[in-house]
Design a protein around this motif. Sequence first.
Motif, PDB file in Angstrom:
ATOM      1  N   ARG A   1       0.839  -1.213   0.000  1.00 18.44           N
ATOM      2  CA  ARG A   1       0.000   0.000   0.000  1.00 18.44           C
ATOM      3  C   ARG A   1       0.863   1.248   0.000  1.00 18.44           C
ATOM      4  O   ARG A   1       0.585   2.230  -0.672  1.00 18.44           O
ATOM      5  CB  ARG A   1      -0.889   0.026   1.248  1.00 18.44           C
ATOM      6  CG  ARG A   1      -2.263  -0.569   1.076  1.00 18.44           C
ATOM      7  CD  ARG A   1      -3.220  -0.077   2.162  1.00 18.44           C
ATOM      8  NE  ARG A   1      -2.657  -0.207   3.498  1.00 18.44           N
ATOM      9  CZ  ARG A   1      -2.928  -1.210   4.339  1.00 18.44           C
ATOM     10  NH1 ARG A   1      -3.759  -2.163   3.985  1.00 18.44           N
ATOM     11  NH2 ARG A   1      -2.375  -1.245   5.535  1.00 18.44           N
ATOM     12  N   GLN A   2       1.951   1.205   0.784  1.00 17.66           N
ATOM     13  CA  GLN A   2       2.835   2.374   0.865  1.00 17.66           C
ATOM     14  C   GLN A   2       3.539   2.609  -0.469  1.00 17.66           C
ATOM     15  O   GLN A   2       3.654   3.745  -0.936  1.00 17.66           O
ATOM     16  CB  GLN A   2       3.850   2.204   1.989  1.00 17.66           C
ATOM     17  CG  GLN A   2       4.673   3.466   2.222  1.00 17.66           C
ATOM     18  CD  GLN A   2       5.765   3.264   3.239  1.00 17.66           C
ATOM     19  OE1 GLN A   2       6.027   2.132   3.665  1.00 17.66           O
ATOM     20  NE2 GLN A   2       6.401   4.342   3.636  1.00 17.66           N
ATOM     21  N   GLN A   3       4.017   1.519  -1.109  1.00 17.68           N
ATOM     22  CA  GLN A   3       4.664   1.666  -2.422  1.00 17.68           C
ATOM     23  C   GLN A   3       3.721   2.368  -3.391  1.00 17.68           C
ATOM     24  O   GLN A   3       4.107   3.301  -4.102  1.00 17.68           O
ATOM     25  CB  GLN A   3       5.048   0.295  -2.977  1.00 17.68           C
ATOM     26  CG  GLN A   3       5.732   0.351  -4.349  1.00 17.68           C
ATOM     27  CD  GLN A   3       7.198   0.781  -4.282  1.00 17.68           C
ATOM     28  OE1 GLN A   3       7.871   0.546  -3.290  1.00 17.68           O
ATOM     29  NE2 GLN A   3       7.671   1.426  -5.341  1.00 17.68           N
ATOM     30  N   HIS A   4       2.471   1.917  -3.384  1.00 16.96           N
ATOM     31  CA  HIS A   4       1.472   2.505  -4.283  1.00 16.96           C
ATOM     32  C   HIS A   4       1.320   4.004  -4.014  1.00 16.96           C
ATOM     33  O   HIS A   4       1.329   4.830  -4.928  1.00 16.96           O
ATOM     34  CB  HIS A   4       0.135   1.773  -4.070  1.00 16.96           C
ATOM     35  CG  HIS A   4      -0.820   1.931  -5.203  1.00 16.96           C
ATOM     36  ND1 HIS A   4      -1.585   0.907  -5.683  1.00 16.96           N
ATOM     37  CD2 HIS A   4      -1.133   3.023  -5.945  1.00 16.96           C
ATOM     38  CE1 HIS A   4      -2.332   1.345  -6.680  1.00 16.96           C
ATOM     39  NE2 HIS A   4      -2.077   2.624  -6.860  1.00 16.96           N
ATOM     40  N   GLY A   5       1.236   4.380  -2.731  1.00 25.65           N
ATOM     41  CA  GLY A   5       1.063   5.786  -2.365  1.00 25.65           C
ATOM     42  C   GLY A   5       2.295   6.622  -2.685  1.00 25.65           C
ATOM     43  O   GLY A   5       2.186   7.746  -3.197  1.00 25.65           O
ATOM     44  N   VAL A   6       3.464   6.051  -2.424  1.00 26.34           N
ATOM     45  CA  VAL A   6       4.722   6.771  -2.651  1.00 26.34           C
ATOM     46  C   VAL A   6       4.932   7.046  -4.143  1.00 26.34           C
ATOM     47  O   VAL A   6       5.588   8.017  -4.533  1.00 26.34           O
ATOM     48  CB  VAL A   6       5.884   5.944  -2.042  1.00 26.34           C
ATOM     49  CG1 VAL A   6       7.230   6.348  -2.591  1.00 26.34           C
ATOM     50  CG2 VAL A   6       5.864   6.064  -0.516  1.00 26.34           C
ATOM     51  N   GLU A   7       4.363   6.188  -4.991  1.00 24.88           N
ATOM     52  CA  GLU A   7       4.510   6.382  -6.441  1.00 24.88           C
ATOM     53  C   GLU A   7       3.611   7.496  -6.973  1.00 24.88           C
ATOM     54  O   GLU A   7       3.774   7.935  -8.106  1.00 24.88           O
ATOM     55  CB  GLU A   7       4.227   5.066  -7.173  1.00 24.88           C
ATOM     56  CG  GLU A   7       5.284   4.029  -6.860  1.00 24.88           C
ATOM     57  CD  GLU A   7       5.370   2.930  -7.896  1.00 24.88           C
ATOM     58  OE1 GLU A   7       4.940   3.147  -9.044  1.00 24.88           O
ATOM     59  OE2 GLU A   7       5.877   1.851  -7.542  1.00 24.88           O
ATOM     60  N   SER A   8       2.669   7.940  -6.178  1.00 25.96           N
ATOM     61  CA  SER A   8       1.751   8.989  -6.611  1.00 25.96           C
ATOM     62  C   SER A   8       2.516  10.292  -6.871  1.00 25.96           C
ATOM     63  O   SER A   8       3.490  10.603  -6.171  1.00 25.96           O
ATOM     64  CB  SER A   8       0.702   9.223  -5.523  1.00 25.96           C
ATOM     65  OG  SER A   8       0.165  10.517  -5.621  1.00 25.96           O
ATOM     66  N   SER A   9       2.039  11.077  -7.832  1.00 27.55           N
ATOM     67  CA  SER A   9       2.679  12.369  -8.120  1.00 27.55           C
ATOM     68  C   SER A   9       2.503  13.325  -6.938  1.00 27.55           C
ATOM     69  O   SER A   9       3.215  14.322  -6.827  1.00 27.55           O
ATOM     70  CB  SER A   9       2.081  12.979  -9.389  1.00 27.55           C
ATOM     71  OG  SER A   9       0.697  13.206  -9.185  1.00 27.55           O
ATOM     72  N   ALA A  10       1.563  13.042  -6.038  1.00 26.30           N
ATOM     73  CA  ALA A  10       1.291  13.953  -4.910  1.00 26.30           C
ATOM     74  C   ALA A  10       2.150  13.657  -3.684  1.00 26.30           C
ATOM     75  O   ALA A  10       2.158  14.426  -2.734  1.00 26.30           O
ATOM     76  CB  ALA A  10      -0.182  13.846  -4.521  1.00 26.30           C
ATOM     77  N   TYR A  11       2.873  12.528  -3.698  1.00 24.51           N
ATOM     78  CA  TYR A  11       3.621  12.147  -2.480  1.00 24.51           C
ATOM     79  C   TYR A  11       4.783  13.087  -2.218  1.00 24.51           C
ATOM     80  O   TYR A  11       5.543  13.420  -3.122  1.00 24.51           O
ATOM     81  CB  TYR A  11       4.151  10.715  -2.621  1.00 24.51           C
ATOM     82  CG  TYR A  11       5.246  10.378  -1.621  1.00 24.51           C
ATOM     83  CD1 TYR A  11       4.950  10.248  -0.258  1.00 24.51           C
ATOM     84  CD2 TYR A  11       6.571  10.226  -2.024  1.00 24.51           C
ATOM     85  CE1 TYR A  11       5.955   9.957   0.663  1.00 24.51           C
ATOM     86  CE2 TYR A  11       7.583   9.934  -1.116  1.00 24.51           C
ATOM     87  CZ  TYR A  11       7.266   9.807   0.230  1.00 24.51           C
ATOM     88  OH  TYR A  11       8.256   9.531   1.124  1.00 24.51           O
ATOM     89  N   GLU A  12       4.892  13.505  -0.959  1.00 20.86           N
ATOM     90  CA  GLU A  12       6.159  14.087  -0.495  1.00 20.86           C
ATOM     91  C   GLU A  12       6.377  13.601   0.928  1.00 20.86           C
ATOM     92  O   GLU A  12       5.419  13.381   1.661  1.00 20.86           O
ATOM     93  CB  GLU A  12       6.171  15.602  -0.603  1.00 20.86           C
ATOM     94  CG  GLU A  12       5.043  16.314   0.116  1.00 20.86           C
ATOM     95  CD  GLU A  12       5.103  17.824  -0.107  1.00 20.86           C
ATOM     96  OE1 GLU A  12       5.383  18.542   0.856  1.00 20.86           O
ATOM     97  OE2 GLU A  12       4.857  18.257  -1.260  1.00 20.86           O
ATOM     98  N   PRO A  13       7.654  13.388   1.324  1.00 19.58           N
ATOM     99  CA  PRO A  13       7.922  12.782   2.637  1.00 19.58           C
ATOM    100  C   PRO A  13       7.412  13.671   3.768  1.00 19.58           C
ATOM    101  O   PRO A  13       7.576  14.882   3.737  1.00 19.58           O
ATOM    102  CB  PRO A  13       9.448  12.690   2.676  1.00 19.58           C
ATOM    103  CG  PRO A  13       9.896  12.816   1.260  1.00 19.58           C
ATOM    104  CD  PRO A  13       8.872  13.638   0.558  1.00 19.58           C
ATOM    105  N   GLY A  14       6.784  13.043   4.776  1.00 18.33           N
ATOM    106  CA  GLY A  14       6.331  13.755   5.968  1.00 18.33           C
ATOM    107  C   GLY A  14       7.297  13.537   7.117  1.00 18.33           C
ATOM    108  O   GLY A  14       8.286  12.816   6.981  1.00 18.33           O
ATOM    109  N   PRO A  15       7.015  14.176   8.278  1.00 18.92           N
ATOM    110  CA  PRO A  15       7.942  14.064   9.422  1.00 18.92           C
ATOM    111  C   PRO A  15       7.845  12.705  10.111  1.00 18.92           C
ATOM    112  O   PRO A  15       6.796  12.065  10.112  1.00 18.92           O
ATOM    113  CB  PRO A  15       7.462  15.179  10.361  1.00 18.92           C
ATOM    114  CG  PRO A  15       6.006  15.336  10.032  1.00 18.92           C
ATOM    115  CD  PRO A  15       5.869  15.048   8.557  1.00 18.92           C
ATOM    116  N   LEU A  16       8.966  12.262  10.685  1.00 15.06           N
ATOM    117  CA  LEU A  16       9.008  11.019  11.468  1.00 15.06           C
ATOM    118  C   LEU A  16       8.779  11.347  12.942  1.00 15.06           C
ATOM    119  O   LEU A  16       9.178  12.409  13.415  1.00 15.06           O
ATOM    120  CB  LEU A  16      10.370  10.342  11.299  1.00 15.06           C
ATOM    121  CG  LEU A  16      10.748   9.894   9.890  1.00 15.06           C
ATOM    122  CD1 LEU A  16      12.193   9.370   9.870  1.00 15.06           C
ATOM    123  CD2 LEU A  16       9.794   8.814   9.388  1.00 15.06           C
ATOM    124  N   SER A  17       8.172  10.418  13.679  1.00 16.43           N
ATOM    125  CA  SER A  17       8.000  10.580  15.119  1.00 16.43           C
ATOM    126  C   SER A  17       9.315  10.291  15.826  1.00 16.43           C
ATOM    127  O   SER A  17       9.855   9.188  15.692  1.00 16.43           O
ATOM    128  CB  SER A  17       6.931   9.612  15.631  1.00 16.43           C
ATOM    129  OG  SER A  17       7.085   9.429  17.036  1.00 16.43           O
TER     130      SER A  17
END
Length: 356
Positions: free
Chosen positions: A321-337
């Motif tokens: 699921r994450q691979q699919h989302g990361v491939e989106s043109s809208a993905y940009e990395p968010g902050p880590l906890s």
Amino acid sequence: MARDVYVEPSIYARELEAIWRHDWLFVGHTVDVPRPGDYVVVELDADSVIVVRQADGSIAAFHNVCRHRGSLLVEQANGSTRSFSCPYHQWTYGIDGALRACRNMPGDLDMRPLGLRPASVRELAGLIYLSLAEAPPDFASAEQTMLPLADAQGLARAKIAAVVDYQVDANWKLIWENNRECYHCDANHPQYVQAQLDRETGLFEFPDVTGAVWCSANQTELAPGFLTESVGGARVGPLMGDGASRIGHTLRLRTLPNFWHHGSCDYAMTTRILPAGPRRTNVRVSWLVDTGADIARDLDLDELTRFWRLTSEQDWRICERQQHGVESSAYEPGPLSPSEEYNVANFISWYLRRLA
Ligand code: FES
Ligand SMILES: [Fe+2]
């Protein structure tokens, strides 16, 4: 990390050179190849390597590529043999890699330089490691870190009870990033979280903040009533290795870039990951039991494997699921906890240092 790191073929090609064709890779277990001539074939992207037990009991590894015109030599994933004969023109090699026969070639042909190309191998507490590097990295640190704890698990004298292969449609780094945090556990791993006394103890700091350490070993306590990592906590097999002293505990081993292990008092689970392109990772999960266990009489394979089949498959779904989302043109990395994902940050440091 940015999208390209998980999809770009040019970055993946750099990883193959800098990490996968350099580092020590977990490839299998001592007990996968118990007798001389026993072999397993390991596929790492385009490379295929034969790992074979020698007549003197040591292990050797050779590229699975014929020295005549380059055919793959062995097609089976494992087996036992006295020699390797190429299916194309039947050049034949000993299990020591030496060319032994090449029919219809000139009688004065020097066969000595035409042996199979070797790779480096090591055995550690029943685990076999391979490096494709000309000059492999130091292995002593793995021995120092893992041997004192790992020997008690009895992996070198174990029986393989079950093996499941998965093709996960995700970049190998997403699989590690997922492995290095338990922020996702409560919502995604109902069986796993029940067994853990303290979720945090599983999150032994690894890789370290410098990114220089590639292996780790630690023990954790299970939740009250959990003798082993099973669904419900009851034993699922006879005690393994020095299991009597480890009831209610697990032994966790990890080596970058491709191995982790959870050992309980009655069984061990190993996970091996090998990339097959930027978007595909081949994963093998194995279950090992004590050498004295009678697999038909003493084990319910469904119960033995249930805990880690469930937990592993939950993770593969997350990663896909994450691979699919990361491939989106809208993905940009968010902050880590900082409290939950420090090991993800450490993994990224390790990776970036290695790639640089
Ligand atoms: S390619 Fe193997 S014998 Fe010709
Ligand atoms: Fe998980």
